[in-house]
Design a protein around this motif. Structure first.
Motif, PDB file in Angstrom:
ATOM      1  N   GLY A 405       0.801  -1.215   0.000  1.00 24.23           N
ATOM      2  CA  GLY A 405       0.000   0.000   0.000  1.00 24.23           C
ATOM      3  C   GLY A 405       0.831   1.261   0.000  1.00 24.23           C
ATOM      4  O   GLY A 405       0.337   2.356  -0.274  1.00 24.23           O
ATOM      5  N   ALA A 406       2.092   1.141   0.310  1.00 30.34           N
ATOM      6  CA  ALA A 406       3.065   2.230   0.244  1.00 30.34           C
ATOM      7  C   ALA A 406       4.385   1.617  -0.183  1.00 30.34           C
ATOM      8  O   ALA A 406       4.510   0.391  -0.286  1.00 30.34           O
ATOM      9  CB  ALA A 406       3.198   2.936   1.584  1.00 30.34           C
ATOM     10  N   ILE A 407       5.373   2.456  -0.461  1.00 26.64           N
ATOM     11  CA  ILE A 407       6.686   1.956  -0.887  1.00 26.64           C
ATOM     12  C   ILE A 407       7.695   2.284   0.206  1.00 26.64           C
ATOM     13  O   ILE A 407       8.197   3.416   0.277  1.00 26.64           O
ATOM     14  CB  ILE A 407       7.107   2.568  -2.230  1.00 26.64           C
ATOM     15  CG1 ILE A 407       6.056   2.235  -3.304  1.00 26.64           C
ATOM     16  CG2 ILE A 407       8.478   2.044  -2.645  1.00 26.64           C
ATOM     17  CD1 ILE A 407       6.312   2.904  -4.637  1.00 26.64           C
ATOM     18  N   PRO A 408       7.985   1.352   1.093  1.00 26.31           N
ATOM     19  CA  PRO A 408       8.923   1.641   2.186  1.00 26.31           C
ATOM     20  C   PRO A 408      10.368   1.598   1.715  1.00 26.31           C
ATOM     21  O   PRO A 408      10.688   1.058   0.644  1.00 26.31           O
ATOM     22  CB  PRO A 408       8.640   0.523   3.195  1.00 26.31           C
ATOM     23  CG  PRO A 408       8.161  -0.614   2.350  1.00 26.31           C
ATOM     24  CD  PRO A 408       7.406  -0.003   1.204  1.00 26.31           C
ATOM     25  N   TRP A 409      11.237   2.139   2.530  1.00 26.42           N
ATOM     26  CA  TRP A 409      12.667   2.150   2.237  1.00 26.42           C
ATOM     27  C   TRP A 409      13.214   0.735   2.080  1.00 26.42           C
ATOM     28  O   TRP A 409      14.118   0.488   1.279  1.00 26.42           O
ATOM     29  CB  TRP A 409      13.405   2.888   3.342  1.00 26.42           C
ATOM     30  CG  TRP A 409      14.900   2.814   3.260  1.00 26.42           C
ATOM     31  CD1 TRP A 409      15.752   2.212   4.125  1.00 26.42           C
ATOM     32  CD2 TRP A 409      15.731   3.360   2.220  1.00 26.42           C
ATOM     33  NE1 TRP A 409      17.058   2.342   3.707  1.00 26.42           N
ATOM     34  CE2 TRP A 409      17.074   3.048   2.538  1.00 26.42           C
ATOM     35  CE3 TRP A 409      15.476   4.083   1.056  1.00 26.42           C
ATOM     36  CZ2 TRP A 409      18.146   3.423   1.739  1.00 26.42           C
ATOM     37  CZ3 TRP A 409      16.546   4.461   0.259  1.00 26.42           C
ATOM     38  CH2 TRP A 409      17.863   4.132   0.608  1.00 26.42           C
ATOM     39  N   THR A 410      12.642  -0.230   2.800  1.00 21.58           N
ATOM     40  CA  THR A 410      13.145  -1.602   2.741  1.00 21.58           C
ATOM     41  C   THR A 410      12.897  -2.259   1.386  1.00 21.58           C
ATOM     42  O   THR A 410      13.500  -3.292   1.083  1.00 21.58           O
ATOM     43  CB  THR A 410      12.492  -2.447   3.845  1.00 21.58           C
ATOM     44  OG1 THR A 410      11.060  -2.285   3.785  1.00 21.58           O
ATOM     45  CG2 THR A 410      12.986  -2.014   5.219  1.00 21.58           C
ATOM     46  N   ASP A 411      12.021  -1.684   0.560  1.00 22.40           N
ATOM     47  CA  ASP A 411      11.792  -2.224  -0.780  1.00 22.40           C
ATOM     48  C   ASP A 411      12.740  -1.623  -1.818  1.00 22.40           C
ATOM     49  O   ASP A 411      12.698  -1.995  -2.989  1.00 22.40           O
ATOM     50  CB  ASP A 411      10.347  -1.966  -1.214  1.00 22.40           C
ATOM     51  CG  ASP A 411       9.370  -2.926  -0.564  1.00 22.40           C
ATOM     52  OD1 ASP A 411       9.821  -3.731   0.278  1.00 22.40           O
ATOM     53  OD2 ASP A 411       8.171  -2.861  -0.868  1.00 22.40           O
ATOM     54  N   CYS A 412      13.563  -0.691  -1.411  1.00 20.23           N
ATOM     55  CA  CYS A 412      14.543  -0.069  -2.308  1.00 20.23           C
ATOM     56  C   CYS A 412      15.909  -0.716  -2.073  1.00 20.23           C
ATOM     57  O   CYS A 412      16.172  -1.274  -1.010  1.00 20.23           O
ATOM     58  CB  CYS A 412      14.646   1.433  -2.037  1.00 20.23           C
ATOM     59  SG  CYS A 412      13.059   2.325  -2.050  1.00 20.23           S
ATOM     60  N   TYR A 413      16.789  -0.633  -3.069  1.00 21.00           N
ATOM     61  CA  TYR A 413      18.146  -1.138  -2.864  1.00 21.00           C
ATOM     62  C   TYR A 413      19.121  -0.363  -3.757  1.00 21.00           C
ATOM     63  O   TYR A 413      18.749   0.124  -4.828  1.00 21.00           O
ATOM     64  CB  TYR A 413      18.246  -2.641  -3.137  1.00 21.00           C
ATOM     65  CG  TYR A 413      17.917  -3.078  -4.549  1.00 21.00           C
ATOM     66  CD1 TYR A 413      18.862  -2.996  -5.580  1.00 21.00           C
ATOM     67  CD2 TYR A 413      16.669  -3.618  -4.859  1.00 21.00           C
ATOM     68  CE1 TYR A 413      18.572  -3.419  -6.866  1.00 21.00           C
ATOM     69  CE2 TYR A 413      16.368  -4.046  -6.138  1.00 21.00           C
ATOM     70  CZ  TYR A 413      17.323  -3.935  -7.140  1.00 21.00           C
ATOM     71  OH  TYR A 413      17.031  -4.348  -8.415  1.00 21.00           O
ATOM     72  N   PRO A 414      20.378  -0.225  -3.307  1.00 23.05           N
ATOM     73  CA  PRO A 414      21.387   0.448  -4.132  1.00 23.05           C
ATOM     74  C   PRO A 414      21.779  -0.425  -5.315  1.00 23.05           C
ATOM     75  O   PRO A 414      22.180  -1.572  -5.133  1.00 23.05           O
ATOM     76  CB  PRO A 414      22.564   0.665  -3.176  1.00 23.05           C
ATOM     77  CG  PRO A 414      22.374  -0.363  -2.104  1.00 23.05           C
ATOM     78  CD  PRO A 414      20.903  -0.598  -1.983  1.00 23.05           C
TER      79      PRO A 414
END
Length: 480
Positions: A405-414
């Motif tokens: 439902g949202a895009i948290p930081w944990t779903d991002c990666y360098p």
């Protein structure tokens, strides 16, 4: 020929924020004078933001009001904290710098804003508000970075921004970048003038019009104190910062870009009449065009701070310095609570962070949607991911959607460590990303990386296997 989508289909598309929640460069920050949990910062690419919980959560409060996004200065009135002034366009003039459109004012604590002029100043370095009168404001304006113009120097308003008067002007090629106001006697002001010209391929800092000035009548008249006793008596001067000690108003610090060992931190204990060169410490002076920020502790006359790649503190009047660790490098802004010097906000290339213990610990910078992105790409997954190279950070991969439902930081990666180069995803394999690492990354400037998300490893695949740092363009085998 494939059918073209109708205009109505395009109009149905709406922008939505997908992050990432990793802050971008901040050169302007301040706090509420009485509400300890309220702070503000201006992003160089993200407008004005406010927290009411000491930096746990930040909310943009300027969307829909500003015509430009780059904030160079911000100040809250001590006499009426509902009055806030923001100066647009930063004076840390990188080659990709964004210019602004003057001064904005809010009279309701940031709920609404209106432009109050000085639109051609383009880059504003500092705003000072009279401690007893929110209608009396001084603005340090650098002016156009890429060419000469007249709307630069120190400006003053006495009617809350309805009209402005240029009270200090040196030349069409030099503008003001810093202002210090004696809060015990607001008629005393100090201003630094910087002669500078930015090209896309170089920056020319310094010249005969750079200098340090003082006013003792609220800005009506100014005296050039650039070559006063103890300051450099000859040679080119560049960018400078200045600060007055509220605890000892005759004590003034200046940090000066000059030739050789003449550069450094200077202090005057007689209101700028004479000066002492305290240190030429290069840790305080790196990349002077990007920094040269100095700040006085409001209660201790011997404590002073300098922001540079690292944040530095002196408790012996500016002679010796120790590092204060911040969440990110490249420190620019610092506001210290006049009533409690342990309460402060720092602005750096990773965002803004709040401290209530004098810099021992800081709030997170992973809660701000203000990152600056140089280049983007998308992959062919469903849902697709977006890839970008973020200023003074790594390249990053962000999902376009999430089941959460949202895009948290944990779903991002360098996706590699490239800072400011191009980025491209292999069309038939989204695990492979090529990144141009034009910045502080493995391989040095000009490196090309191949990132494999399966192994989380980077391999340098630069077209010519030598470091380019320090090379002239004419000496490179390949240029891109």
């Amino acid at each position: 020929m494939a059918p073209q989508p109708s205009l109505s289909n395009w109009n149905a598309l709406k922008f939505r924020c997908i992050g990432p929640p990793r802050g971008g460069r901040v050169v302007a920050a301040c706090g509420h004078p009485t509400d300890r949990n309220v702070f503000y910062f201006g992003g160089v690419a993200g407008g004005v933001w406010k927290t009411v919980d000491g930096g746990v959560y930040w909310e943009n409060i300027s969307d829909g009001y500003l015509s430009s996004s780059s904030v160079g200065a911000i100040a809250v009135s001590e006499a009426d904290p509902n009055v806030i002034y923001v100066g647009m366009g930063e004076t840390s003039i990188r080659g990709d710098v964004s210019w602004g459109d003057g001064v904005y004012k809010s009279t309701d604590g940031g709920k609404t804003w209106r432009n109050v002029g000085l639109k051609e100043t383009h880059h504003i370095g500092q705003i000072r508000i009279h401690p007893k009168n929110p209608d009396v404001v001084y603005v340090a304006a650098l002016g156009h970075a890429f060419g000469p113009n007249e709307e630069r120097g120190v400006f003053r308003t006495t009617d809350g921004g309805q009209t402005w008067e240029k009270v200090l002007y040196v030349s069409e090629r030099a503008g003001a970048v810093d202002l210090a106001l004696d809060v015990t006697n607001p008629r005393n002001l100090y201003a630094t003038i910087w002669q500078v010209h930015r090209h896309f391929w170089e920056l020319i800092s310094g010249g005969p019009d750079s200098g340090l000035w003082k006013s003792t009548d609220g800005g009506d008249t100014w005296t050039d104190i650039t070559r006063n006793k103890g300051l450099p008596q000859e040679g080119i001067l560049g960018k400078m910062g200045v600060a007055v000690s509220p605890a000892r108003p005759d004590r003034v610090w200046a940090i000066i870009e000059a030739e050789g060992d003449k550069a450094g931190v200077y202090r005057s204990d007689d209101g700028g009449a004479t000066w002492k060169h305290l240190t030429p410490n290069r840790d305080l002076l790196a990349r002077p065009w990007y920094y040269m920020h100095i700040f006085a502790d409001p209660q201790d006359p011997d404590t002073v701070y300098v922001n540079n790649l690292r944040m530095w503190k002196s408790t012996d009047g500016g002679v010796n310095w120790s590092e204060i660790t911040t969440p990110h490098g490249d420190n620019h802004a610092l506001w210290i609570d006049p009533q409690d010097p342990q309460r402060m906000i720092n602005g750096n290339d990773g965002g803004a962070c709040v401290s209530f213990n004098g810099g021992e610990t800081w709030s997170s910078i992973y809660n701000q949607m203000t990152g600056q992105f140089y280049h983007l790409d998308v992959d062919n997954q469903i849902p697709y991911r977006v890839y970008g190279t973020q200023q003074d950070n790594s390249s990053i991969s962000v999902p376009s959607a999430s089941e959460k439902g949202a895009i948290p930081w944990t779903d991002c990666y360098p996706a590699g460590t490239g800072e400011s180069g191009y980025i491209a995803v292999k069309p038939d394999d989204p695990n492979i990303v090529y990144v141009g690492a034009v910045g502080s990354s493995p391989g040095g400037g000009g490196a090309l990386q191949r990132y494999d998300h399966r192994t989380k490893q980077i391999r340098l695949v630069t077209v010519w296997p030598e470091l380019y740092s320090g090379w002239g363009a004419k000496d490179m085998v390949y240029r891109f």
